[in-house]
Design an enzyme around this catalytic site. Structure first.
Site, mmCIF file in Angstrom:
data_model
loop_
_atom_site.group_PDB
_atom_site.id
_atom_site.type_symbol
_atom_site.label_atom_id
_atom_site.label_comp_id
_atom_site.label_asym_id
_atom_site.label_seq_id
_atom_site.Cartn_x
_atom_site.Cartn_y
_atom_site.Cartn_z
ATOM 1 N N ASP A 1 9.279 2.951 4.035
ATOM 2 C CA ASP A 1 8.081 1.786 3.959
ATOM 3 C C ASP A 1 8.856 0.618 4.423
ATOM 4 O O ASP A 1 9.811 0.002 3.844
ATOM 5 C CB ASP A 1 7.239 1.795 2.861
ATOM 6 N N ASP B 1 -1.431 -1.412 -2.130
ATOM 7 C CA ASP B 1 -0.139 -1.716 -2.894
ATOM 8 C C ASP B 1 -0.723 -2.737 -3.998
ATOM 9 O O ASP B 1 -0.833 -3.981 -3.659
ATOM 10 C CB ASP B 1 0.813 -2.601 -1.766
ATOM 11 N N ASP C 1 13.240 0.665 1.774
ATOM 12 C CA ASP C 1 12.768 1.514 0.908
ATOM 13 C C ASP C 1 12.814 2.795 1.175
ATOM 14 O O ASP C 1 12.577 3.078 2.147
ATOM 15 C CB ASP C 1 11.334 1.153 0.469
#
Length: 313
Positions: free
Chosen positions: A11, A98, A200
């Site tokens: 990501d 998120d 990530d």
């Protein structure tokens, strides 16, 4: 397009290069497209294009500011949908919320109220044709959100962060002996430094697919974009050149060097605008370099692990 379970993905946000194809072995990419009601990732379109060009399943995420406010969640859901479309992420793929601890996002509104707000966001993106996901840390989800309510409507929709070795540690493969004990997990973010690439790293725990045409995933990138310009300073830290603006959430020290032990030469406070020209991730922090009038740059922390200390433009 389909990605089978137990495949890797990344990501990315404005912290990362526009060349998503450089992350060899990643079969999917989740691109930050928006935040709150006023921010869009300036690199989103390029990152989406790079992901598509490299045969990856492309998804999107929105950084929430709505806390437990369902009305605001609907507004942010619509903003996320518009931002995803502008970035080139089409309906039929995944669009994640998120939802994490931040000065702009109240995570203490109650487990049920927070779940209702999250579902309001997820319902909004689902109505627009996207497959909704919920991202956060395992502990925050267990303690602050009624995730059973979420996954009863959207099974396997949790995208959970849990790092066995802590922030900043280079990890290539996940340790399933440490897998977060929570139901409904479809994607596990197991490191913030996959293969030492400062990105990530995630692994799919279920088969992922969009509603578009199935495309064979390329072994080699179809389009190779230039990698971000970088340099190594005199103490061995790698810096990536990037011009941007950072708005801190509170008071942060400006230091002579990019170390918490370096001398303090000033401070910035909430509401200030810090212009920076490079960033580096080391020691569990993300640092930015601030050009100064005297020709000697200042350095300040903008993120600790996965926790941002402000917002970027």
């Amino acid at each position: 397009m389909e990605v089978a379970k137990k495949n890797y993905g990344v990501d990315v946000s404005s912290y990362n290069s526009e060349n998503v194809g450089q992350f060899s072995g990643a079969k999917f990419a989740i691109v930050k497209v928006s935040e709150g009601l006023s921010y869009q990732n300036p690199k989103a379109h390029s990152q989406v294009s790079s992901s598509n060009a490299n045969g990856m399943l492309t998804m999107a995420y929105h950084y929430a500011h709505f806390g437990a406010d369902s009305n605001r969640a609907v507004q942010e859901g619509n903003y996320a949908v518009n931002s995803a479309k502008q970035a080139g992420v089409q309906p039929g793929t995944y669009l994640a919320c998120d939802w994490e601890l931040d000065d702009n996002n109240n995570t203490n509104g109650g487990r049920e109220a927070s779940a209702n707000a999250v579902l309001a966001f997820m319902d909004t993106v689902a109505k627009a044709g996207y497959k909704p996901l919920l991202y956060s840390g395992a502990s925050l989800l267990r303690n602050n959100v009624d995730t059973e309510k979420v996954i009863s409507k959207y099974p396997n929709s949790l995208w959970v962060a849990a790092y066995p070795l802590g922030n900043g540690t280079a990890v290539t493969e996940p340790d399933f002996g440490y897998f977060p004990s929570i139901d409904g997990v479809g994607i596990w973010q197991f490191t913030d430094n996959w293969k030492g690439l400062n990105v990530d790293g995630n692994i799919s725990l279920v088969d992922l697919k969009d509603d578009g045409k199935t495309v064979a995933q390329a072994v080699k990138p179809n389009v190779a974009k230039p990698q971000a310009r970088s340099f190594v300073d005199e103490i061995g830290d790698t810096w990536y050149l990037e011009n941007g603006k950072f708005y801190p959430n509170g008071t942060i020290n400006i230091r002579y060097g990019a170390r918490t032990t370096s001398d303090i030469i000033g401070t910035v406070t909430k509401g200030d605008c810090v212009k920076y020209d490079a960033y580096s991730r080391h020691g569990g922090y993300v640092w930015i370099r601030q050009p100064r009038a005297n020709g000697e740059p200042g350095f300040l922390v903008c993120r600790q692990g996965n926790d941002p200390w402000g917002r970027f433009e």
